[in-house]
Design a protein around this motif. Structure first.
Motif, PDB file in Angstrom:
ATOM      1  N   ALA A 145       0.815  -1.214   0.000  1.00  0.00           N
ATOM      2  CA  ALA A 145       0.000   0.000   0.000  1.00  0.00           C
ATOM      3  C   ALA A 145       0.850   1.266   0.000  1.00  0.00           C
ATOM      4  O   ALA A 145       0.411   2.319   0.440  1.00  0.00           O
ATOM      5  N   GLY A 146       2.082   1.162  -0.508  1.00  0.00           N
ATOM      6  CA  GLY A 146       2.973   2.311  -0.563  1.00  0.00           C
ATOM      7  C   GLY A 146       3.582   2.692   0.768  1.00  0.00           C
ATOM      8  O   GLY A 146       4.232   3.736   0.881  1.00  0.00           O
ATOM      9  N   LEU A 147       3.407   1.860   1.800  1.00  0.00           N
ATOM     10  CA  LEU A 147       3.876   2.160   3.146  1.00  0.00           C
ATOM     11  C   LEU A 147       5.216   1.486   3.427  1.00  0.00           C
ATOM     12  O   LEU A 147       5.569   0.481   2.787  1.00  0.00           O
ATOM     13  N   PRO A 148       5.983   1.983   4.394  1.00  0.00           N
ATOM     14  CA  PRO A 148       7.221   1.293   4.801  1.00  0.00           C
ATOM     15  C   PRO A 148       6.906  -0.145   5.216  1.00  0.00           C
ATOM     16  O   PRO A 148       6.001  -0.374   6.019  1.00  0.00           O
ATOM     17  N   THR A 149       7.652  -1.092   4.665  1.00  0.00           N
ATOM     18  CA  THR A 149       7.314  -2.506   4.845  1.00  0.00           C
ATOM     19  C   THR A 149       8.538  -3.315   5.249  1.00  0.00           C
ATOM     20  O   THR A 149       9.590  -3.224   4.608  1.00  0.00           O
ATOM     21  N   LEU A 150       8.374  -4.111   6.300  1.00  0.00           N
ATOM     22  CA  LEU A 150       9.395  -5.071   6.712  1.00  0.00           C
ATOM     23  C   LEU A 150       9.053  -6.408   6.070  1.00  0.00           C
ATOM     24  O   LEU A 150       7.994  -6.979   6.331  1.00  0.00           O
ATOM     25  N   LEU A 151       9.954  -6.901   5.223  1.00  0.00           N
ATOM     26  CA  LEU A 151       9.697  -8.141   4.484  1.00  0.00           C
ATOM     27  C   LEU A 151      10.854  -9.105   4.692  1.00  0.00           C
ATOM     28  O   LEU A 151      12.003  -8.763   4.417  1.00  0.00           O
ATOM     29  N   SER A 152      10.563 -10.298   5.193  1.00  0.00           N
ATOM     30  CA  SER A 152      11.558 -11.365   5.324  1.00  0.00           C
ATOM     31  C   SER A 152      10.861 -12.701   5.112  1.00  0.00           C
ATOM     32  O   SER A 152       9.623 -12.786   5.118  1.00  0.00           O
ATOM     33  N   ASN A 153      11.673 -13.746   4.950  1.00  0.00           N
ATOM     34  CA  ASN A 153      11.059 -15.038   4.681  1.00  0.00           C
ATOM     35  C   ASN A 153      10.631 -15.723   5.976  1.00  0.00           C
ATOM     36  O   ASN A 153      10.925 -15.266   7.083  1.00  0.00           O
ATOM     37  N   ALA A 154       9.927 -16.835   5.836  1.00  0.00           N
ATOM     38  CA  ALA A 154       9.304 -17.501   6.985  1.00  0.00           C
ATOM     39  C   ALA A 154      10.339 -17.935   8.016  1.00  0.00           C
ATOM     40  O   ALA A 154      10.126 -17.759   9.231  1.00  0.00           O
ATOM     41  N   GLU A 155      11.456 -18.509   7.574  1.00  0.00           N
ATOM     42  CA  GLU A 155      12.437 -18.972   8.553  1.00  0.00           C
ATOM     43  C   GLU A 155      13.013 -17.816   9.363  1.00  0.00           C
ATOM     44  O   GLU A 155      13.283 -17.962  10.564  1.00  0.00           O
ATOM     45  N   THR A 156      13.210 -16.660   8.732  1.00  0.00           N
ATOM     46  CA  THR A 156      13.759 -15.513   9.456  1.00  0.00           C
ATOM     47  C   THR A 156      12.868 -15.143  10.634  1.00  0.00           C
ATOM     48  O   THR A 156      13.353 -14.892  11.748  1.00  0.00           O
ATOM     49  N   TYR A 157      11.558 -15.101  10.414  1.00  0.00           N
ATOM     50  CA  TYR A 157      10.644 -14.763  11.504  1.00  0.00           C
ATOM     51  C   TYR A 157      10.617 -15.855  12.567  1.00  0.00           C
ATOM     52  O   TYR A 157      10.502 -15.562  13.766  1.00  0.00           O
ATOM     53  N   ALA A 158      10.735 -17.115  12.152  1.00  0.00           N
ATOM     54  CA  ALA A 158      10.795 -18.202  13.136  1.00  0.00           C
ATOM     55  C   ALA A 158      12.061 -18.084  13.985  1.00  0.00           C
ATOM     56  O   ALA A 158      12.025 -18.278  15.210  1.00  0.00           O
ATOM     57  N   GLN A 159      13.187 -17.769  13.356  1.00  0.00           N
ATOM     58  CA  GLN A 159      14.429 -17.568  14.102  1.00  0.00           C
ATOM     59  C   GLN A 159      14.300 -16.379  15.054  1.00  0.00           C
ATOM     60  O   GLN A 159      14.797 -16.421  16.195  1.00  0.00           O
ATOM     61  N   LEU A 160      13.625 -15.314  14.625  1.00  0.00           N
ATOM     62  CA  LEU A 160      13.412 -14.152  15.477  1.00  0.00           C
ATOM     63  C   LEU A 160      12.618 -14.536  16.721  1.00  0.00           C
ATOM     64  O   LEU A 160      12.937 -14.087  17.835  1.00  0.00           O
ATOM     65  N   ALA A 161      11.603 -15.376  16.553  1.00  0.00           N
ATOM     66  CA  ALA A 161      10.802 -15.809  17.702  1.00  0.00           C
ATOM     67  C   ALA A 161      11.651 -16.595  18.691  1.00  0.00           C
ATOM     68  O   ALA A 161      11.586 -16.366  19.909  1.00  0.00           O
ATOM     69  N   VAL A 162      12.473 -17.521  18.196  1.00  0.00           N
ATOM     70  CA  VAL A 162      13.344 -18.307  19.077  1.00  0.00           C
ATOM     71  C   VAL A 162      14.324 -17.395  19.813  1.00  0.00           C
ATOM     72  O   VAL A 162      14.569 -17.543  21.017  1.00  0.00           O
ATOM     73  N   LEU A 163      14.880 -16.433  19.096  1.00  0.00           N
ATOM     74  CA  LEU A 163      15.822 -15.482  19.688  1.00  0.00           C
ATOM     75  C   LEU A 163      15.146 -14.635  20.765  1.00  0.00           C
ATOM     76  O   LEU A 163      15.698 -14.443  21.863  1.00  0.00           O
ATOM     77  N   ALA A 164      13.945 -14.135  20.498  1.00  0.00           N
ATOM     78  CA  ALA A 164      13.252 -13.249  21.437  1.00  0.00           C
ATOM     79  C   ALA A 164      12.778 -14.004  22.672  1.00  0.00           C
ATOM     80  O   ALA A 164      12.879 -13.495  23.806  1.00  0.00           O
ATOM     81  N   ILE A 165      12.281 -15.200  22.501  1.00  0.00           N
ATOM     82  CA  ILE A 165      11.743 -15.963  23.633  1.00  0.00           C
ATOM     83  C   ILE A 165      12.866 -16.465  24.534  1.00  0.00           C
ATOM     84  O   ILE A 165      12.774 -16.413  25.769  1.00  0.00           O
ATOM     85  N   GLY A 166      13.965 -16.933  23.958  1.00  0.00           N
ATOM     86  CA  GLY A 166      15.047 -17.502  24.751  1.00  0.00           C
ATOM     87  C   GLY A 166      16.130 -16.521  25.139  1.00  0.00           C
ATOM     88  O   GLY A 166      16.885 -16.770  26.078  1.00  0.00           O
ATOM     89  N   GLY A 167      16.245 -15.405  24.416  1.00  0.00           N
ATOM     90  CA  GLY A 167      17.294 -14.437  24.691  1.00  0.00           C
ATOM     91  C   GLY A 167      18.554 -14.714  23.882  1.00  0.00           C
ATOM     92  O   GLY A 167      18.777 -15.829  23.404  1.00  0.00           O
TER      93      GLY A 167
END
Length: 489
Positions: free
Chosen positions: A194-216
Motif C-alpha cells: 500500500a505504498g507504506l514502509p514494509t518489513l519483508l523477510s522469509n518464513a524462517e527468518t521470523y521463526a528464528q526471530l521468535a526463538v531469539l526473542a523468547i530464549g534471549g
C-alpha cells in the motif's frame, strides 16, 4: 517430506511428537512471547547476528531500523510481510515451517508488527493450483483461529514461479498488480505494501526471530558458531528438511541424509554454486564457512548429484528452467537468460565452448531489474569450474556415457526444451520494425531497421506477444518454430 535434527532442536522442537504443533503445544515448548519496542527489537536482532534466511542474508536489525526510520520520517504506519512463497523448486523448509510449526513464524511476525505499529501481517504463499487441499493454507487458517484476537493476519496466494518470491514481485502481488519484479528496483522499507514502509523477510527468518526473542541472545548463541549464532534450516534434495547448528560440516549433513556418495553438491539453490568433492569435505554450513570454499549458503538449499547422472546435463536442465522463469520485462533477462541456457546446451554436444558460456553469463549480470541474471550466472560459472573434466569429455566425444536422470528437482513439465524460437525470413522482411515495437528488448533492429538476429529464443512470458507479432507482420516474414520433442535430453 522428512524432517531431521542434528543437535538441539529449535525450529523443529516438538516435531518428533506432533505432526503439527498447535498453539497450546507451541506455548508449552517455547514459552510466552515478550513485548518489545522497535529499539529493543533492533538491539536483540543485532546481538543474535540475525540475518535473512531467504538468500541475500541481509542483517535483520538494519531492515527493522530502515522501516522505523521511514515510518518516523513519513509519520505513517508500517506493514509486515512474511515471504512464504518459496519459488525455488529445491526448497521445502518454509513450507515445512508453515505446515508443521506455523506459530513460530507467526510469533516472529507478530513481534515485529507490534514493535513497528503495523496493524496487520501479510503472509505470501504459493498457489497450489489444482490441488484439492493446500496444507499450508489449512495450517495457517487453523493457526490464526488458535491464536484468537490480536494481530490481524492476511494470507495472499501468489503464482508458484521462481521470480514470484522476489521481494518486489511479492509486494506487487500483494498490492493487486502482476507479481513480477518492478522494472525500477525500490526499497520496500520506504514503499512496500500500500505504498507504506514494509518489513519483508522469509518464513524462517521470523521463526528464528521468535526463538531469539523468547530464549534471549545468550541462549540463542549456545548453538552455532561465533560468526553465526543459532541453527540453520536446510532443504536437502528437495524432500528433506534438516535443522543443524550453524557451522556444522557439510559432510556430516550429507552422511545423516544417506548422501555420502554424492559426487558434487549444489549449495544455495539455483542461484548458488556447485562444490566439488574436495570442497564438500571442507565446507561448513554457515555464511563464512561456505565463503571459504567459494560457495554461498544462500537460501539454505543443498542438492547433491551422484556419479550416475551427467552433471552438465543437469545444469543445462536448470538453466533452461531459469530462462523460462524470467519475468520477460528487461533486456538482461529477455536476451541474456536464453543465451546462457543455449550456450550451455551446446556444450553437451561438444559444439559450444566454456568461453561462449562466460560471454553469455555476462550479458545480463549486474544489469537486470532483479538478481535473476546474476544468480544464474554464478550457477553456470561454478559448473564450468567443478565439472571441468566432464567438459573435456563432451568436447572430445560430443557427449558422455551418463544419462541425465533429473536429480535436480524441477516443477512438472520442465523437462522439455526451453523456448520456441522466433524466425525471420530475410527474403520477405521489409524492415517495417513492428516486431521490435511488439517485442521490445527481444527483437533489436540494426541501423537499417531490420532485426539483428534471424533466430531468437522466446521466453515463456513473451510467447503470446511473439505469436501476435507473427500475425501482425505486414510482410509475413515471421514464424515461430516449436521446440522439437525429446531434444531436451
Amino acid at each position: 517430506m522428512r524432517t531431521l535434527t542434528l543437535g538441539t532442536p529449535r525450529l523443529t522442537a516438538g516435531l518428533d511428537q506432533h505432526h503439527r504443533v498447535d498453539h497450546t503445544a507451541h506455548r508449552e515448548l517455547h514459552g510466552p512471547l515478550p513485548q518489545l519496542g522497535a529499539d529493543d527489537l533492533i538491539t536483540l536482532a543485532g546481538l543474535g547476528s540475525l540475518r535473512g534466511r531467504g538468500g541475500a542474508g541481509f542483517p535483520f536489525a538494519r531492515k527493522v531500523r530502515a522501516v522505523q526510520t521511514s515510518v518516523l520520517r513519513r509519520d505513517s504506519t508500517a506493514r509486515v510481510v512474511v515471504n512464504g512463497t518459496e519459488g525455488e523448486p529445491g526448497s521445502v523448509k518454509d513450507r515445512m515451517l508453515l505446515t508443521r510449526a506455523p506459530h513460530l513464524v507467526l510469533d516472529g511476525a507478530e513481534l515485529a508488527a507490534r514493535a513497528l505499529g503495523s496493524p496487520e501481517v501479510v503472509i505470501g504463499v504459493a498457489d497450489e493450483g489444482a490441488r484439492a487441499a493446500d496444507p499450508v493454507l489449512d495450517s495457517l487458517r487453523s493457526a490464526v483461529d488458535e491464536r484468537g484476537s490480536g494481530t490481524v493476519f492476511r494470507v495472499v496466494r501468489m503464482p508458484d514461479r521462481f521470480v514470484s518470491g522476489q521481494a518486489g514481485a511479492l509486494v506487487q502481488g500483494i498490492n493487486g498488480r502482476v507479481p513480477l519484479p518492478p522494472g525500477t528496483p525500490r526499497r520496500t522499507s520506504e514503499s512496500g505494501v500500500a505504498g507504506l514502509p514494509t518489513l519483508l523477510s522469509n518464513a524462517e527468518t521470523y521463526a528464528q526471530l521468535a526463538v531469539l526473542a523468547i530464549g534471549g541472545a545468550d541462549r540463542y548463541a549456545q548453538e552455532g558458531c561465533a560468526s553465526q549464532p543459532g541453527t540453520v534450516l536446510l532443504s536437502v534434495s528437495g524432500d528433506t528438511v534438516v535443522e543443524t547448528a550453524a557451522g556444522t560440516r557439510l559432510s556430516r549433513l550429507l552422511s545423516a541424509c544417506g548422501l555420502s556418495s554424492a559426487r558434487a553438491v549444489l549449495v544455495g539453490g539455483y542461484h548458488g554454486a556447485w562444490l566439488s568433492g574436495e570442497e564438500m569435505s571442507r565446507a561448513r554450513l554457515s555464511r563464512d564457512g561456505m565463503s571459504e570454499v567459494g560457495g554461498t549458503l544462500g537460501a539454505g538449499i543443498v542438492l547433491p548429484v551422484t556419479g550416475d547422472t551427467c552433471p552438465l546435463g543437469e545444469t543445462a536442465r536448470v538453466l533452461r528452467y531459469l530462462a523460462r522463469e524470467s519475468s520477460g520485462q528487461c533486456g538482461p533477462c529477455v536476451r541474456g537468460m536464453p543465451a546462457l541456457a543455449d550456450s550451455f546446451v551446446r556444450l553437451l554436444s561438444g559444439e559450444g565452448s566454456p568461453e561462449d558460456v562466460l560471454v553469455a553469463a555476462g550479458i545480463g549480470e549486474g544489469k537486470g531489474a532483479c538478481a535473476h541474471p546474476d544468480g544464474s550466472a554464478v550457477f553456470a560459472r561454478s559448473a564450468l569450474r567443478v565439472f571441468s573434466e566432464d567438459l573435456s569429455t563432451h568436447s572430445l566425444t560430443g557427449g558422455c556415457s551418463r544419462p541425465v536422470k533429473g536429480e535436480l528437482p524441477l516443477p512438472d513439465g520442465y523437462d522439455t526444451p526451453a523456448h520456441p524460437r522466433l524466425l525471420v525470413d530475410w527474403s520477405r522482411c521489409d524492415g517495417h520494425g513492428l516486431c521490435a515495437e511488439l517485442l521490445p528488448g527481444l527483437v533489436q533492429l540494426d541501423r537499417n531497421g531490420f532485426p539483428e538476429e534471424p533466430d531468437i529464443p522466446v521466453p515463456g512470458p513473451l510467447e503470446g506477444d511473439a505469436e501476435l507479432s507473427v500475425r501482425m507482420c505486414p510482410a509475413l516474414a515471421l514464424r515461430i518454430r516449436a521446440p522439437e520433442p525429446g531434444s531436451a535430453r
